[in-house]
Design a protein around this motif. Sequence first.
Motif, short mmCIF file in Angstrom:
data_model
loop_
_atom_site.label_atom_id
_atom_site.label_comp_id
_atom_site.label_asym_id
_atom_site.label_seq_id
_atom_site.Cartn_x
_atom_site.Cartn_y
_atom_site.Cartn_z
N TYR A 36 0.81 -1.22 0.00
CA TYR A 36 0.00 0.00 0.00
C TYR A 36 0.84 1.27 0.00
N LYS A 37 2.12 1.16 0.42
CA LYS A 37 2.99 2.34 0.43
C LYS A 37 3.52 2.66 -0.96
N LYS A 38 3.72 1.63 -1.77
CA LYS A 38 4.34 1.82 -3.08
C LYS A 38 3.36 1.68 -4.24
N ASP A 39 2.31 0.90 -4.05
CA ASP A 39 1.44 0.52 -5.18
C ASP A 39 0.11 1.26 -5.25
N LEU A 40 -0.29 1.90 -4.17
CA LEU A 40 -1.56 2.61 -4.14
C LEU A 40 -1.33 4.09 -3.89
N ILE A 41 -2.05 4.94 -4.62
CA ILE A 41 -1.93 6.38 -4.40
C ILE A 41 -3.32 7.02 -4.38
N PRO A 42 -3.48 8.11 -3.62
CA PRO A 42 -4.77 8.82 -3.63
C PRO A 42 -4.88 9.73 -4.84
N VAL A 43 -6.04 9.69 -5.50
CA VAL A 43 -6.29 10.57 -6.64
C VAL A 43 -7.75 11.03 -6.59
N CYS A 44 -8.04 12.17 -7.17
CA CYS A 44 -9.42 12.65 -7.22
C CYS A 44 -10.18 11.88 -8.30
N PRO A 45 -11.51 11.91 -8.29
CA PRO A 45 -12.28 11.16 -9.31
C PRO A 45 -11.94 11.55 -10.74
N ASN A 46 -11.71 12.83 -11.00
CA ASN A 46 -11.39 13.26 -12.36
C ASN A 46 -10.07 12.65 -12.85
N CYS A 47 -9.04 12.78 -12.03
CA CYS A 47 -7.74 12.23 -12.40
C CYS A 47 -7.80 10.71 -12.47
N HIS A 48 -8.59 10.10 -11.59
CA HIS A 48 -8.74 8.64 -11.61
C HIS A 48 -9.36 8.19 -12.93
N ALA A 49 -10.36 8.94 -13.37
CA ALA A 49 -11.01 8.60 -14.64
C ALA A 49 -10.02 8.71 -15.80
N MET A 50 -9.17 9.74 -15.78
CA MET A 50 -8.18 9.90 -16.85
C MET A 50 -7.14 8.78 -16.82
N LEU A 51 -6.78 8.31 -15.63
CA LEU A 51 -5.82 7.22 -15.51
C LEU A 51 -6.37 5.92 -16.10
N HIS A 52 -7.69 5.75 -16.04
CA HIS A 52 -8.30 4.53 -16.56
C HIS A 52 -8.85 4.70 -17.98
N ARG A 53 -8.74 5.89 -18.52
CA ARG A 53 -9.20 6.11 -19.90
C ARG A 53 -8.12 5.65 -20.86
N LYS A 54 -8.49 4.82 -21.83
CA LYS A 54 -7.51 4.27 -22.75
C LYS A 54 -7.38 5.13 -24.00
N ILE A 55 -6.14 5.48 -24.34
CA ILE A 55 -5.82 6.21 -25.56
C ILE A 55 -5.03 5.25 -26.44
N ASP A 56 -5.55 4.98 -27.63
CA ASP A 56 -4.95 3.97 -28.51
C ASP A 56 -4.80 2.64 -27.78
N ARG A 57 -5.86 2.29 -27.02
CA ARG A 57 -5.95 1.03 -26.29
C ARG A 57 -4.90 0.89 -25.19
N LYS A 58 -4.39 2.02 -24.73
CA LYS A 58 -3.37 1.99 -23.68
C LYS A 58 -3.71 3.05 -22.62
N GLU A 59 -3.65 2.65 -21.35
CA GLU A 59 -3.89 3.59 -20.27
C GLU A 59 -2.66 4.46 -20.05
N LEU A 60 -2.90 5.72 -19.70
CA LEU A 60 -1.80 6.64 -19.44
C LEU A 60 -1.21 6.38 -18.06
N SER A 61 0.08 6.68 -17.93
CA SER A 61 0.73 6.55 -16.64
C SER A 61 0.39 7.76 -15.77
N ILE A 62 0.71 7.68 -14.51
CA ILE A 62 0.50 8.81 -13.60
C ILE A 62 1.28 10.03 -14.10
N GLU A 63 2.52 9.82 -14.51
CA GLU A 63 3.35 10.92 -15.00
C GLU A 63 2.75 11.56 -16.24
N GLU A 64 2.19 10.74 -17.15
CA GLU A 64 1.60 11.28 -18.38
C GLU A 64 0.35 12.09 -18.08
N VAL A 65 -0.50 11.60 -17.18
CA VAL A 65 -1.71 12.34 -16.82
C VAL A 65 -1.33 13.64 -16.12
#
Length: 264
Positions: free
Chosen positions: A220-249
């Motif tokens: 939970y220290k390394k693999d989970l992070i808090p995000v708001c619903p908007n940013c969470h949605a962007m992290l799970h939105r696929k662009i060219d069938r690929k999800e964006l990384s945290i750094e990209e979002v």
Amino acid sequence: MGKWMIAANGKKYDHAAAFQKWGFIDWRQRANYEVGDLVYIYCTRPYKRVMYKTMVVNESMHADEIVDDREFWIDINEYTKALSGKYARLKLVEQVDSDKLSLEHLKEHGLNGAPQGPVKVKDELSDYIDKYMKDTYSEGVFPESDIPNGSLEGAVSKVLVNKYERSSIARQKCIEYNGCKCSICGIDFEKAYGEIGKGFIHVHHIVPLNKINEEYIVDYKKDLIPVCPNCHAMLHRKIDRKELSIEEVKKEWDIHNGFYYERR
């Protein structure tokens, strides 16, 4: 089969992390446990609730038979003090963070008060605890269509990775560690909305679920992070069938953030 309740102090020992690593903890034995007994773990302040259900899988163990768990002791001196007497191995069965299992509700169903040592649990109380021990937390988790068929080691019955991500305890430990501010845009809902926003945040799994195999254990220290619903949605939105990384979002948010606020 006996049923017991014991008290755990999270300021002395990180029980969640220990269960996460091994799926069990070796506990100083202060009662006549038998293999197969159930032990409910009541977590003291600030939680004041039952959070773990375990089963005794070994008892009357000596210090040279237990795992080296010094990394989970907050104070190493407490670890040294604990190396005496006999131990029982408690294997995790269920874990949950629910207000229904708070001291107030437990007292309504037969518990006399916060346990100081091992106490026997009557059927009325165990039935009530078991009713709410199933972890149904789902707020802030987006459904995945590409979850692997594998499972996560760490409990008597293996827990699916997606279920662990939805775990209320994993979420609670992530927020304790990181706080409630979004890791991407920085919004703090309590500051933005006052009391109604207090404690609100989503939790995101950093490692893509389709890259997790059966041997992977969530940290939970390394693999989970808090995000708001908007940013969470962007992290799970696929662009060219690929999800964006945290750094990209975060980069996209930084680029467009100024434009957004100029229009307001």
